[in-house]
Design an enzyme around this catalytic site. Structure first.
Site, PDB file in Angstrom:
ATOM      1  N   ARG A 145      18.729  49.894  52.913  1.00 30.98           N
ATOM      2  CA  ARG A 145      20.083  50.336  52.625  1.00 30.98           C
ATOM      3  C   ARG A 145      20.123  51.701  51.923  1.00 30.98           C
ATOM      4  O   ARG A 145      21.145  52.385  51.954  1.00 30.98           O
ATOM      5  CB  ARG A 145      20.781  49.325  51.721  1.00 30.98           C
ATOM      6  N   LYS A 173      19.322  59.242  68.474  1.00 33.86           N
ATOM      7  CA  LYS A 173      18.030  58.608  68.135  1.00 33.86           C
ATOM      8  C   LYS A 173      16.987  59.674  67.842  1.00 33.86           C
ATOM      9  O   LYS A 173      16.236  59.581  66.880  1.00 33.86           O
ATOM     10  CB  LYS A 173      17.512  57.765  69.297  1.00 33.86           C
ATOM     11  N   GLU A 178      23.720  59.042  72.740  1.00 31.19           N
ATOM     12  CA  GLU A 178      22.966  58.074  71.936  1.00 31.19           C
ATOM     13  C   GLU A 178      21.483  58.484  71.870  1.00 31.19           C
ATOM     14  O   GLU A 178      20.834  58.370  70.829  1.00 31.19           O
ATOM     15  CB  GLU A 178      23.140  56.664  72.527  1.00 31.19           C
ATOM     16  N   ASN A 189      26.940  50.145  43.058  1.00 31.76           N
ATOM     17  CA  ASN A 189      26.926  50.641  44.437  1.00 31.76           C
ATOM     18  C   ASN A 189      28.344  51.063  44.772  1.00 31.76           C
ATOM     19  O   ASN A 189      29.279  50.301  44.534  1.00 31.76           O
ATOM     20  CB  ASN A 189      26.472  49.503  45.367  1.00 31.76           C
ATOM     21  N   GLY A 190      28.523  52.268  45.298  1.00 36.73           N
ATOM     22  CA  GLY A 190      29.865  52.721  45.662  1.00 36.73           C
ATOM     23  C   GLY A 190      30.210  54.014  44.959  1.00 36.73           C
ATOM     24  O   GLY A 190      29.317  54.740  44.510  1.00 36.73           O
ATOM     25  N   GLU A 200      17.654  61.477  64.474  1.00 31.28           N
ATOM     26  CA  GLU A 200      17.429  60.609  63.311  1.00 31.28           C
ATOM     27  C   GLU A 200      15.938  60.397  63.047  1.00 31.28           C
ATOM     28  O   GLU A 200      15.478  60.420  61.916  1.00 31.28           O
ATOM     29  CB  GLU A 200      18.007  59.220  63.580  1.00 31.28           C
ATOM     30  N   LYS A 233      21.117  52.332  56.131  1.00 33.59           N
ATOM     31  CA  LYS A 233      21.478  51.424  57.212  1.00 33.59           C
ATOM     32  C   LYS A 233      22.962  51.063  57.216  1.00 33.59           C
ATOM     33  O   LYS A 233      23.611  51.097  58.239  1.00 33.59           O
ATOM     34  CB  LYS A 233      20.623  50.154  57.072  1.00 33.59           C
ATOM     35  N   CYS A 256      23.247  52.267  48.382  1.00 32.91           N
ATOM     36  CA  CYS A 256      22.500  51.651  47.295  1.00 32.91           C
ATOM     37  C   CYS A 256      22.474  50.137  47.465  1.00 32.91           C
ATOM     38  O   CYS A 256      23.339  49.562  48.126  1.00 32.91           O
ATOM     39  CB  CYS A 256      23.170  51.953  45.972  1.00 32.91           C
ATOM     40  N   HIS A 280      29.333  75.942  81.311  1.00 25.88           N
ATOM     41  CA  HIS A 280      30.437  76.424  80.470  1.00 25.88           C
ATOM     42  C   HIS A 280      29.952  76.819  79.076  1.00 25.88           C
ATOM     43  O   HIS A 280      30.761  76.957  78.167  1.00 25.88           O
ATOM     44  CB  HIS A 280      31.528  75.350  80.368  1.00 25.88           C
ATOM     45  N   TRP A 293      20.742  55.625  46.669  1.00 23.27           N
ATOM     46  CA  TRP A 293      20.906  56.632  47.714  1.00 23.27           C
ATOM     47  C   TRP A 293      21.896  57.624  47.142  1.00 23.27           C
ATOM     48  O   TRP A 293      23.075  57.313  46.986  1.00 23.27           O
ATOM     49  CB  TRP A 293      21.436  55.951  48.975  1.00 23.27           C
TER      50      TRP A 293
END
Ligand code: F6R
Length: 586
Positions: free
Chosen positions: A27, A467, A463, A100-101, A470, A581, A2, A486, A74
């Site tokens: 964010r 990407k 990585e 926020n939190g 996401e 983010k 948030c 395997h 969020w």
């Protein structure tokens, strides 16, 4: 996560708040709201969706008044609904808060408040802050006493701003960011300097366990004992105000393209810090490299290059896992904490564990004013400018460049890297994404992508998969080539795409063999290599460069591929669903 924002000044608050929220939208962004004070009354509007969508529907920016608060949410506690969106009014409607939190003891406090007759309209933990403030304000009639009593009751990680109907603002910070912007004749409270950089470059970074009261055009900062605290004003780099897309369709695309410049800025003017880091490393008992997500993938590369080029053992640690094995950190060691934002809660917790074990902390970080930078013994700045796209792109290559610079120093310069020349090579990769765009078109309907790499190329495969998932929401997985037989070979058939990271290094032939085994099962192969092969259905041609630099260059075509495949799938590459983010909660 948030974003919270507050404005106290002489201009109309709502348009400034909406603009600030828009800039911090990266964010967190499932809902948005604004509350203002006008004629000793609180006016409030909120709704689900992005800032612009909600604003054009209900005109958040038309709220009257020169004082206000705002929020982008969020969701953590409760679904994405209008009621759960912030600001939350208290029962009397005389106080509104943005938060926020996470309030860990919210159930207990909610029950207590309900027993005292308070009603709750939302499912959030945040609403209890509004009602606690109402309760203590009614009892004391004093904002300072009210905040002191409120923060003594709530447990967790939080930053909140409370607005009283008489126009006073109060804000507290505990393990979530909160910055005061000090303008000519106005004040800002914000989760990120981007919330106010347009208006002032004077910032006060509120310390943990401090709160601020704004009234009658002045402010006071106090600690949780009610004592006034000393504070300093930091000049914010104007560069952070430069968060515009320019001619690019998306921030993510702009940030991918910036890499031929940002790799030259990484660790710029930090020669002394790099030398000191190398010195610490040489004398340390153990070296740990920690981070989350993309930054953890950089830590995996660090392990490889430290051992290959400097003969030094470095252990990568996933930041979120360290709390379950804190004893694995040996005393008097070094922790290299890698983080773009410097605000990831998991990374900050890992650093805390390291400090308890008397470790020195080296931060590789983009935001030099972040919590991580302030916790560290040595700070090495990525200097890549604001990264707005939620998926990390240029920050990853900057992290790698800094790690290479440290290794170069540790190896007594036996490996020499000409970064200027390398930047020209990166520019060549960036110049021609046409073929990648064509490949992206073929990926529209597929449900699984595997990315194969061996040795130092395996973290790049991981990585790459991160990407892809996401940005495209396609299931993607990085696999070490040798592990194929395997287990993962069972997954290969004509419905999957496999990306082979296959530079001309010691892994080349083995990886090619893996590619053939996969092709025999009908999967489509995308080869990322400087050598062409008939096994590739699509070849992404890489330039011939010094082996040392393969990993940094290999990720760039995959960033492009993820971006263009996202466009094909009609997803928003800048703001992938459910992600934020700066992950400032655990
Ligand atoms: C991936 C991504 C995340 C971040 C992770 C750590 O594209 O953006 O996985 O890398 O949340 O963030 P920082 O580096 O800010 O600590």
């Amino acid at each position: 996560m948030c974003s919270i924002i507050g404005y106290y000044g002489k201009k109309n608050a709502a348009p400034i708040i909406v603009k600030g929220l828009k800039r911090m939208e990266y964010r967190g962004y499932d809902s948005v709201g604004v509350a203002t004070e006008s004629n000793n009354q609180i006016e409030l509007k909120k709704g689900i969706g992005k800032v612009n969508e909600v604003n054009s529907k209900i005109q958040l920016d038309s709220l009257p008044g020169k004082i206000g608060i705002g929020h982008t949410r969020w969701a953590t506690h409760g679904k994405v609904t209008d009621f759960n969106a912030h600001p939350h009014p208290s029962n009397s409607g005389k106080i509104a808060i943005v938060h926020n939190g996470i309030i860990e003891n919210f159930e207990e406090l909610k029950k207590q408040l309900q027993d005292e007759g308070y009603n709750f309209k939302s499912e959030t933990d945040s609403e209890i802050i509004a009602n606690l403030i109402q309760k203590y304000y009614e009892l004391t009639g004093d904002v300072k006493e009210t905040i002191l009593k409120t923060v003594s009751e709530i447990k967790g990680h939080y930053a909140f701003v409370a607005m009283f109907e008489n126009g006073q603002l109060a804000a507290a910070r505990f393990h979530e960011p909160l910055i005061i912007g000090v303008g000519q004749d106005d004040f800002f409270l914000s989760s990120d300097v981007l919330g106010f950089i347009e208006y002032t470059d004077n910032a006060i970074y509120l310390e943990n366990g401090n709160f601020v009261i704004l009234e009658e055009n002045k402010f006071q900062i106090l600690d949780y004992n009610g004592e006034h605290v000393k504070y300093g004003i930091t000049k914010i780099s104007k560069e952070f105000g430069d968060a515009y897309k320019g001619d690019y369709a998306h921030f993510t695309l702009k940030e991918i393209y910036e890499q031929h410049e940002t790799i030259l800025k990484a660790g710029e003017k930090t020669q002394e810090a790099i030398e000191k880091t190398a010195d610490y490393i040489k004398h340390a008992k153990n070296i740990y490299v920690t981070g989350s997500g993309t930054s953890y993938n950089a830590a995996l590369i660090a392990k490889q290059i430290f051992s290959k080029y400097a003969k030094i053992k470095a252990e990568p640690i996933m930041a979120s896992e360290l709390q379950f094995s804190p004893d694995s950190i040996e005393e008097n060691s070094i922790i290299i904490a890698v983080s773009q934002s410097g605000e990831s809660a998991d990374v900050l917790d890992a650093v805390k564990i390291g400090k308890q074990a008397n470790c020195k902390i080296i931060a590789i970080v983009n935001l030099l004013t972040s919590s991580l930078a302030r916790e560290a013994d040595i700070v090495i700045g990525m200097n890549c400018g604001p990264e707005i796209g939620v998926a990390a792109t240029k920050s990853f290559t900057s992290q790698l460049v800094i790690l290479y610079k440290i290794v170069q120093k540790l190896s007594d310069n036996t490996i020499t890297i000409n970064f200027e020349k390398f930047a020209e090579t990166i520019l060549k990769i960036l110049e021609n994404p046409k073929k990648i765009q064509e490949i992206a078109k073929q990926m529209k309907e597929i449900s699984d992508i595997y990315v194969l790499g061996r040795g130092i190329n395996y973290p790049i495969a991981k990585e790459a998969a991160l990407k892809l998932k996401e940005l495209t929401y396609i299931h993607a997985e990085g696999i070490p080539g040798g592990e194929l037989k395997h287990g993962p070979l069972a997954l290969m058939d004509s419905n999957v795409f496999v990306i082979i990271i296959n530079p001309n290094d010691s892994t080349y032939l083995d990886t090619l063999t893996s590619a053939r085994e996969i092709k025999a099962r009908g999967a489509k192969i995308i080869g990322v290599s400087d050598i062409e092969s008939d096994v590739y259905d699509y070849w992404i041609e890489m330039p011939k460069i010094d082996q040392v630099l393969y990993p940094i260059s290999e990720i760039i075509p995959i960033q492009f591929l993820s971006y263009y495949a996202a466009l094909e799938k009609d997803t928003d590459p800048d703001y992938p669903r459910n992600l934020a983010k700066s992950v400032t909660v655990k």
